[in-house]
Write a protein that holds these residues in place. Structure first.
Motif, PDB file in Angstrom:
ATOM      1  N   MET A 137       8.306 -19.506  28.707  1.00  0.00           N
ATOM      2  CA  MET A 137       8.668 -20.924  28.730  1.00  0.00           C
ATOM      3  C   MET A 137      10.128 -21.111  29.158  1.00  0.00           C
ATOM      4  O   MET A 137      10.452 -22.062  29.887  1.00  0.00           O
ATOM      5  CB  MET A 137       8.461 -21.546  27.343  1.00  0.00           C
ATOM      6  N   THR A 141      10.954 -23.196  32.648  1.00  0.00           N
ATOM      7  CA  THR A 141      11.805 -24.392  32.538  1.00  0.00           C
ATOM      8  C   THR A 141      13.085 -24.231  33.344  1.00  0.00           C
ATOM      9  O   THR A 141      13.568 -25.191  33.965  1.00  0.00           O
ATOM     10  CB  THR A 141      12.127 -24.665  31.066  1.00  0.00           C
ATOM     11  N   MET A 155       2.811 -23.971  32.466  1.00  0.00           N
ATOM     12  CA  MET A 155       3.056 -23.697  31.052  1.00  0.00           C
ATOM     13  C   MET A 155       1.747 -23.491  30.298  1.00  0.00           C
ATOM     14  O   MET A 155       1.658 -22.635  29.407  1.00  0.00           O
ATOM     15  CB  MET A 155       3.864 -24.832  30.430  1.00  0.00           C
ATOM     16  N   PHE A 387      14.504 -22.932  24.033  1.00  0.00           N
ATOM     17  CA  PHE A 387      13.659 -23.695  24.946  1.00  0.00           C
ATOM     18  C   PHE A 387      14.099 -25.163  25.020  1.00  0.00           C
ATOM     19  O   PHE A 387      14.206 -25.741  26.112  1.00  0.00           O
ATOM     20  CB  PHE A 387      12.199 -23.618  24.510  1.00  0.00           C
TER      21      PHE A 387
END
Length: 397
Positions: A137, A141, A155, A387
Motif C-alpha cells: 500500500m 500510494t 489496492m 500509509f
C-alpha cells in the motif's frame, strides 16, 4: 431438556402416599437452576414451618424426600459439568482456536471441515496479512500522481494477493516445520503438526492458494508478473533459514517487503531505484524490529529444538539492536519520501510513527510472551500511520 428429564425421573421413583408423617414436595425442586442449598434453607424445619401448598398439590404427599434432594443435587452438578473446561476446549478444537486461546471467527462461523484449512492459512490471525500488505500500500500510494488518490483496483488486487500469499507462506512453513512444531508449545496444535491435516492435504491446499494467486498476478503488467513470480523463491526458502543462520528475521524482511517493489511496478511499469529501494530497505529494517520481538516468545523452545533466531543472537542486547533497526527504518522512509517529492504531512506521520516504534522498543518486556505478542501485533498501526502519511502527503504535493 435436562430439567424435563429430571422431572420424568422423579415422577418415576416417587409414589403418592397418604401418610400424615410424610413431607410435601416443594415445587422449587423442579427448577433446574435451584441448588440443594437454596432448597434446604427454604425448608429448614418443615414440621414447624410447613410450606404453603398450591391447590393442585393439597392432596398429594410424597415419600423419599432424600431421593428428590439427591436428584436435585445431581442435576446441579450435571449442569455445571456439561460446560467444557478451557483445556478440553483447546484440545478438541471446536471451541478454542487451533493454537489455543479464545474462540475466533473461524471457530464460530466456518464449517468444521473448513476450519483446519483456515487455521493453516492463519485466517484467524490477520496480523501477518497486514504486515505483508502495508509495504504494498505504501508503494502503490507513492506511485500515484501528485494530488490524486491511489489506484483502487490495484489496492484491491494487492489486498487479495497479500491474503493468499501469506496463507501460502504459512502452509509451506507448517509443512516443512511439522516435526519442529510438535516440540514448541505455541505451535504444537497447528493443523499439520497435530495431525488434524495430513501433509498431502496441506500440499493440495497450497496448490489451490498458489493457483488463485496466479490469477491475480496475471492481471498485472509483464514486468510485475516476472517480479512477482520471483518472490516465490523467497517464500519457499524462508522456512529453512532458521536451521542455518541466526538471521531468519532478515530473510523474512526480504520476503515480506517484496510488495514495496512490486506495488510501484504494477502502477508505473518500471522501477525507480531512488524511491523504491529506500522504501524496501526500510521495510526490511522494520521487519527486523517486530519479528525479533516476536521471536523472543519462542527463545526457550528454540534453544531446546536447536533452531536459530535474532532473539538468540542478540540476547540481552536486543533493545540496542532493534533501536538501531528502528532508526534505519525511519531514515529509509524519510529518504524515499524526499526522493518522491511528497508533501509535508508525510513527515508529520513519520514523527508519530517514530513515537510508536519507540514506545514498542522502550516498553516491551522481552521475558513476557504475552507482552511480546502485544507489541508485535501493534505494528499494524505503525503501517497504518505511514500509509496515512503517504496518502496525505501525496494529495498535498
Amino acid at each position: 431438556m435436562a430439567s424435563s428429564f429430571i422431572f420424568r425421573t422423579s415422577r418415576r421413583f416417587l409414589k403418592p402416599s397418604s401418610s400424615s408423617s410424610s413431607l410435601s414436595l416443594h415445587p422449587a425442586i423442579f427448577n433446574p437452576l435451584t441448588s440443594a442449598h437454596q432448597f434446604a434453607t427454604q425448608n429448614q424445619n418443615p414440621y414447624l414451618n410447613p410450606p404453603v401448598k398450591p391447590p393442585q398439590l393439597q392432596n398429594y404427599n410424597f415419600e423419599f424426600r432424600k431421593t428428590v434432594g439427591s436428584l436435585s443435587n445431581f442435576h446441579l452438578v450435571a449442569h455445571l459439568s456439561t460446560w467444557p473446561s478451557k483445556e478440553n476446549r483447546n484440545q478438541n478444537g471446536s471451541v478454542g482456536s487451533g493454537g489455543g486461546g479464545d474462540a475466533t471467527w473461524v471457530d464460530l462461523y466456518l464449517p468444521r471441515q473448513v476450519q483446519p484449512y483456515a487455521r493453516l492459512a492463519r485466517l484467524d490471525k490477520p496480523i501477518g496479512t497486514w504486515l505483508l500488505l502495508w509495504p504494498c500500500m505504501w508503494s502503490i500510494t507513492l506511485a500515484a500522481n501528485p494530488g490524486h488518490l491511489p489506484d483502487f483496483k490495484m489496492m484491491t488486487l494487492f489486498g487479495c494477493g497479500a491474503l493468499l500469499l501469506r496463507g501460502a507462506g504459512c502452509t509451506i512453513n507448517d509443512l516443512l516445520d511439522r516435526d519442529i512444531d510438535t516440540m514448541v508449545d505455541r505451535t504444537k496444535l497447528r493443523p499439520v503438526a497435530s495431525g488434524l491435516l495430513t501433509p498431502f492435504q496441506g500440499l493440495c491446499f497450497l496448490g489451490f492458494q498458489l493457483l488463485l494467486g496466479l490469477g491475480i498476478l496475471l492481471q498485472l503488467n509483464n514486468y510485475s508478473r516476472v517480479l512477482g513470480a520471483s518472490s516465490l523463491l523467497l517464500v519457499f526458502s524462508y522456512p529453512l533459514m532458521k536451521r542455518f543462520t541466526f538471521w531468519p528475521q532478515a530473510y523474512l524482511g526480504f520476503t515480506f517487503n517484496w510488495g514495496a517493489l512490486l506495488g510501484w511496478t504494477a502502477v508505473k511499469g518500471s522501477l525507480d531505484p531512488s524511491i523504491v529501494l529506500p522504501l524496501y530497505a526500510s521495510g526490511v529494517f522494520w521487519t527486523l524490529v517486530y519479528d525479533t520481538i516476536y521471536a523472543h516468545q519462542d527463545k526457550e523452545d528454540d534453544l531446546k529444538v536447536g533452531v536459530k533466531s535474532t532473539a538468540l543472537r542478540f540476547g540481552d542486547s536486543t533493545k540496542e539492536w532493534i533501536s538501531g533497526f528502528g532508526i534505519a527504518c525511519l531514515g529509509g522512509l524519510a529518504l524515499s519520501g524526499f526522493n518522491a517529492e511528497i508533501g509535508w504531512p508525510y513527515y508529520a506521520s513519520l514523527a508519530v510513527a517514530s513515537g510508536h516504534l519507540g514506545w514498542q522498543i522502550w516498553t516491551v518486556d522481552l521475558s513476557s510472551r504475552a507482552d511480546c505478542n502485544r507489541k508485535f501485533v501493534s505494528n499494524k498501526w505503525f503501517g497504518a500511520i505511514i500509509f496515512c502519511g503517504i496518502l496525505a502527503g501525496r494529495l498535498s504535493s
